[in-house]
Design an enzyme around this catalytic site. Structure first.
Site, PDB file in Angstrom:
ATOM      1  N   GLY A  46       3.652   6.964  -0.370  1.00 31.89           N
ATOM      2  CA  GLY A  46       3.042   5.971  -1.242  1.00 31.89           C
ATOM      3  C   GLY A  46       2.409   4.893  -0.386  1.00 31.89           C
ATOM      4  O   GLY A  46       2.849   4.652   0.744  1.00 31.89           O
ATOM      5  N   GLN A  51      -1.163  -3.135   1.691  1.00 35.61           N
ATOM      6  CA  GLN A  51      -0.684  -2.596   2.973  1.00 35.61           C
ATOM      7  C   GLN A  51      -1.836  -2.204   3.907  1.00 35.61           C
ATOM      8  O   GLN A  51      -1.608  -1.972   5.089  1.00 35.61           O
ATOM      9  CB  GLN A  51       0.201  -1.373   2.745  1.00 35.61           C
ATOM     10  CG  GLN A  51       1.531  -1.689   2.074  1.00 35.61           C
ATOM     11  CD  GLN A  51       2.397  -0.448   1.959  1.00 35.61           C
ATOM     12  OE1 GLN A  51       2.239   0.327   1.037  1.00 35.61           O
ATOM     13  NE2 GLN A  51       3.277  -0.245   2.927  1.00 35.61           N
ATOM     14  N   CYS A  96       9.413   2.234   4.526  1.00 32.91           N
ATOM     15  CA  CYS A  96       8.145   1.612   4.157  1.00 32.91           C
ATOM     16  C   CYS A  96       7.231   1.610   5.375  1.00 32.91           C
ATOM     17  O   CYS A  96       7.666   1.260   6.475  1.00 32.91           O
ATOM     18  CB  CYS A  96       8.403   0.178   3.699  1.00 32.91           C
ATOM     19  SG  CYS A  96       6.912  -0.710   3.228  1.00 32.91           S
ATOM     20  N   LEU A  97       5.962   1.969   5.172  1.00 34.26           N
ATOM     21  CA  LEU A  97       5.030   2.002   6.300  1.00 34.26           C
ATOM     22  C   LEU A  97       4.811   0.603   6.886  1.00 34.26           C
ATOM     23  O   LEU A  97       4.434   0.474   8.045  1.00 34.26           O
ATOM     24  CB  LEU A  97       3.695   2.614   5.875  1.00 34.26           C
ATOM     25  CG  LEU A  97       3.747   4.102   5.474  1.00 34.26           C
ATOM     26  CD1 LEU A  97       2.398   4.553   4.937  1.00 34.26           C
ATOM     27  CD2 LEU A  97       4.171   4.983   6.650  1.00 34.26           C
ATOM     28  N   HIS A 138       8.618   1.010  -5.916  1.00 34.77           N
ATOM     29  CA  HIS A 138       8.422   0.471  -4.559  1.00 34.77           C
ATOM     30  C   HIS A 138       6.976  -0.005  -4.380  1.00 34.77           C
ATOM     31  O   HIS A 138       6.729  -1.115  -3.876  1.00 34.77           O
ATOM     32  CB  HIS A 138       8.780   1.565  -3.544  1.00 34.77           C
ATOM     33  CG  HIS A 138       8.576   1.202  -2.112  1.00 34.77           C
ATOM     34  ND1 HIS A 138       9.611   1.152  -1.198  1.00 34.77           N
ATOM     35  CD2 HIS A 138       7.454   0.889  -1.401  1.00 34.77           C
ATOM     36  CE1 HIS A 138       9.136   0.811  -0.007  1.00 34.77           C
ATOM     37  NE2 HIS A 138       7.831   0.642  -0.099  1.00 34.77           N
ATOM     38  N   GLU A 139       6.016   0.822  -4.829  1.00 36.66           N
ATOM     39  CA  GLU A 139       4.595   0.471  -4.643  1.00 36.66           C
ATOM     40  C   GLU A 139       4.187  -0.692  -5.549  1.00 36.66           C
ATOM     41  O   GLU A 139       3.431  -1.578  -5.138  1.00 36.66           O
ATOM     42  CB  GLU A 139       3.697   1.680  -4.893  1.00 36.66           C
ATOM     43  CG  GLU A 139       3.951   2.872  -3.975  1.00 36.66           C
ATOM     44  CD  GLU A 139       4.020   2.514  -2.504  1.00 36.66           C
ATOM     45  OE1 GLU A 139       3.307   1.591  -2.072  1.00 36.66           O
ATOM     46  OE2 GLU A 139       4.819   3.146  -1.790  1.00 36.66           O
ATOM     47  N   HIS A 142       5.141  -3.846  -4.086  1.00 33.80           N
ATOM     48  CA  HIS A 142       4.170  -4.329  -3.081  1.00 33.80           C
ATOM     49  C   HIS A 142       3.065  -5.145  -3.736  1.00 33.80           C
ATOM     50  O   HIS A 142       2.653  -6.189  -3.216  1.00 33.80           O
ATOM     51  CB  HIS A 142       3.518  -3.149  -2.341  1.00 33.80           C
ATOM     52  CG  HIS A 142       4.290  -2.648  -1.164  1.00 33.80           C
ATOM     53  ND1 HIS A 142       4.678  -3.460  -0.121  1.00 33.80           N
ATOM     54  CD2 HIS A 142       4.737  -1.404  -0.851  1.00 33.80           C
ATOM     55  CE1 HIS A 142       5.335  -2.732   0.780  1.00 33.80           C
ATOM     56  NE2 HIS A 142       5.396  -1.486   0.360  1.00 33.80           N
TER      57      HIS A 142
HETATM   58 ZN    ZN Z   1       6.331   0.102   1.241  1.00 31.03          ZN
END
Ligand code: ZN
Length: 192
Positions: A46, A51, A96-97, A138-139, A142
């Site tokens: 995701g 991000q 998480c990236l 989660h997304e 963000h």
């Molecule tokens: Zn993340």
């Protein structure tokens, strides 16, 4: 298509609430393709627009690389809103990236209903549970300026402070190009 650098903790854009998309043009469609490619290249499941440095309320999700979820189609969510949360909650280890090499168990509702627009600008309502519901939450977090670490206990967050500081100082490397809070870029190890 191009691969975009990924913004890491604790760049200011990751704490900002996303801006709703009012109309979709070719540049946004191109950006969505870049986001998908960036997510796949970084081996994420995701990715939210902030991000990769954009303030738009947009996220891409593809959980099909995860064993058992091969048949789940990739999703583009524009202006997503969660309209229902189940009372039942489950623990799952998230990564998480924007927080490279950090994984923690996070407690979240097991099932949700979410409304959004897809790339064809069609309104969608999806009920999801399990991993898909988890990644969606989660997304969407963000897009509201929330990291999964914000959902941990105060004690756990305190214990993570030094790891988070190392990420923000660029002392934690990633397999993809990252942007630090001061705007500087560190190339991925793969590109060097
Ligand atoms: Zn993340």
């Amino acid at each position: 298509m191009s691969i975009l650098p990924i913004y890491v903790y604790d760049h200011a854009i990751l704490k900002k609430k996303a801006v709703k998309i009012e109309h979709i043009d070719d540049s946004i469609l191109q950006f969505i393709e870049d986001m998908k490619q960036t997510m796949h290249e970084a081996e994420g499941i995701g990715l939210a627009a902030n991000q990769v440095g954009s303030p738009l309320a947009l996220t891409v999700i593809d959980i099909s690389p995860v064993e058992g979820y091969e048949q789940v189609k990739p999703l583009v969510m524009i202006n997503p809103e969660i309209t229902y949360y189940s009372d039942e909650e489950t623990d799952y280890e998230e990564g998480c990236l924007s927080l490279p090499h950090l994984r923690e168990l996070v407690l979240r509702p097991e099932a949700i209903q979410v409304q959004f627009y897809n790339e064809q600008i069609q309104p969608q309502t999806i009920e999801a549970d399990g991993l898909l519901a988890r990644v969606m939450q989660h997304e969407i977090d963000h897009l509201n300026g929330i990291y999964f670490t914000d959902r941990l206990s105060q004690l756990k967050r305190t214990l993570l402070q030094s790891k988070l500081r190392r990420i923000s100082k660029g002392e934690t490397t990633a397999d993809y190009t990252i942007v630090l809070p001061d705007g500087s870029t560190i190339q991925s190890e793969n590109d060097q």
